[in-house]
Scaffold this motif. Structure first.
Motif, PDB file in Angstrom:
ATOM      1  N   ALA A  68       0.826  -1.211   0.000  1.00  0.00           N
ATOM      2  CA  ALA A  68       0.000   0.000   0.000  1.00  0.00           C
ATOM      3  C   ALA A  68       0.859   1.259   0.000  1.00  0.00           C
ATOM      4  CB  ALA A  68      -0.924  -0.004   1.211  1.00  0.00           C
ATOM      5  N   GLY A  69       2.046   1.181   0.587  1.00  0.00           N
ATOM      6  CA  GLY A  69       2.931   2.325   0.596  1.00  0.00           C
ATOM      7  C   GLY A  69       3.758   2.467  -0.659  1.00  0.00           C
ATOM      8  N   ARG A  70       3.688   1.478  -1.528  1.00  0.00           N
ATOM      9  CA  ARG A  70       4.528   1.484  -2.726  1.00  0.00           C
ATOM     10  C   ARG A  70       3.719   1.553  -4.020  1.00  0.00           C
ATOM     11  NH1 ARG A  70       9.801  -0.682  -1.730  1.00  0.00           N
ATOM     12  NH2 ARG A  70      10.080  -1.438   0.407  1.00  0.00           N
ATOM     13  N   ASP A  71       2.483   1.080  -3.993  1.00  0.00           N
ATOM     14  CA  ASP A  71       1.645   1.043  -5.195  1.00  0.00           C
ATOM     15  C   ASP A  71       0.357   1.809  -4.894  1.00  0.00           C
ATOM     16  OD1 ASP A  71      -0.509   0.098  -7.012  1.00  0.00           O
ATOM     17  OD2 ASP A  71       1.045  -1.241  -7.781  1.00  0.00           O
ATOM     18  N   PRO A  72       0.087   2.911  -5.574  1.00  0.00           N
ATOM     19  CA  PRO A  72      -1.103   3.728  -5.269  1.00  0.00           C
ATOM     20  C   PRO A  72      -2.419   2.977  -5.416  1.00  0.00           C
ATOM     21  CG  PRO A  72       0.437   4.952  -6.653  1.00  0.00           C
ATOM     22  CD  PRO A  72       0.934   3.540  -6.608  1.00  0.00           C
TER      23      PRO A  72
END
Length: 329
Positions: free
Chosen positions: A192-196
């Motif tokens: 979740a912090g890497r792929d919008p």
């Protein structure tokens, strides 16, 4: 700058395996490994040969360090000579073909790493054979299915990697599905912090994981699984018999975990490997968990200097879409 094993060190290891008169005439570092170095070494001498050398040097491992990870955890990074030899003993005892070990050394006198010299299975991967010789590949796929039947038919009340269980250790957690849920929630948070796209759907994905886990009934027995078996981890020998590689993660676990990965990697050919009696609830949970793992893992690998970056981005992108597609409409 990473420094891989030097040819001189490899030459000494190969001479220990094949004899002092052996002369190394060629060394090729094979593409694809992310946890260990894999080298094809050509020799001249009384016994000309091609062999494979595995090197578990720190510089060969492209994965970022994981502080505080229990090494006995079934999903802890499985790498090194000890898990490799334990897995090989287990599979060889079942008649499941793996490369023959010609020499293994953890003294680090010849080479600054644990190393193993194994046979070079000359037939290439099953993945390549699907394209080059579909008829021969179909035969190998049938044999692979029989091998998996033998493995999955082995039963253990405990779950965990075979090297951990072999030395009397125990895996953490209370159930396979509990460990998968725990890992999937961690992968979701990381992804979740890497792929919008994953970030915008984090809450419904989290709810879906918990809902699926709640449907899984307790189970007391576990089968023997490879854990990451795709057609690129199957070599085909001269006789057409499949040979399993990258076996360090061999463990007792829910066989549904294996089948989810098999279906993902073999695609339409998975039908030859599918078996009746699999638990649908476990398959649903493990499918979503696997897609999330294949988003978080490749993106984590790209934090470092792994060279094949487009491949990893493609894997993460595909699996992000597949995970989102599993949300209820």
């Amino acid at each position: 700058m990473r420094r891989f094993v030097e040819a001189e060190a490899l030459s000494g290891v190969v001479r220990d395996a094949l004899g002092a008169a052996t002369r190394v005439v060629g060394v090729e570092r094979l593409r694809g490994g992310s946890k260990k170095g894999v080298y094809r070494v050509r020799t001249d001498g009384p016994r000309p040969a091609r062999v494979i050398v595995y090197s578990w040097a720190e510089a060969e491992n492209f994965w970022p360090g994981a502080d505080g990870v229990d090494p006995a955890h079934p999903f802890a990074p499985a790498s090194g000579l000890v898990p490799f030899l334990a897995a090989r003993r287990t599979l060889d005892g079942l008649g499941v073909r793996v490369p023959a070990v010609l020499f293994a050394d953890d003294s680090r006198t010849r080479c600054p790493a644990d190393v193993a010299v194994v046979e070079d299975v000359a037939g290439g991967t099953l993945e390549a054979l699907f394209e080059a010789d579909p008829v021969r590949a179909s035969g190998a796929l049938r044999e692979l299915a029989a091998m998996l039947d033998v493995m999955h038919g082995q039963r253990s009340a405990s779950y965990g990697r075979v090297d951990v269980l072999e030395r009397g250790g125990a895996a953490s957690g209370e159930s396979c599905q509990g460990l998968v849920l725990e890992r999937a929630l961690g992968d979701l948070a990381e992804a979740a912090g890497r792929d919008p796209r994953i970030g915008s759907a984090a809450a419904p994905l989290r709810d879906r994981l918990r809902e699926l886990a709640a449907r899984v009934a307790p189970r007391s027995g576990h089968g023997l699984i490879h854990g990451e078996l795709g057609p690129d981890h199957v070599l085909v020998g001269a006789t057409g018999r499949p040979v399993l590689i990258d076996i360090e993660g061999l463990m007792y676990f829910d066989v549904e975990w294996e089948h989810v990965f098999l279906e993902l990697r073999f695609g339409e050919r998975y039908q030859a490997l599918s078996r009746p009696g699999l638990d649908p609830a476990r398959l649903d949970l493990y499918t979503l968990a696997t897609h999330l793992s294949l988003v978080a893992g490749p993106l984590r690998l790209l934090d470092g200097d792994f060279p094949h970056r487009d491949v990893m981005r493609g894997i993460a992108d595909h699996n992000a879409g597949a995970a989102l597609a599993l949300l209820p409409r």
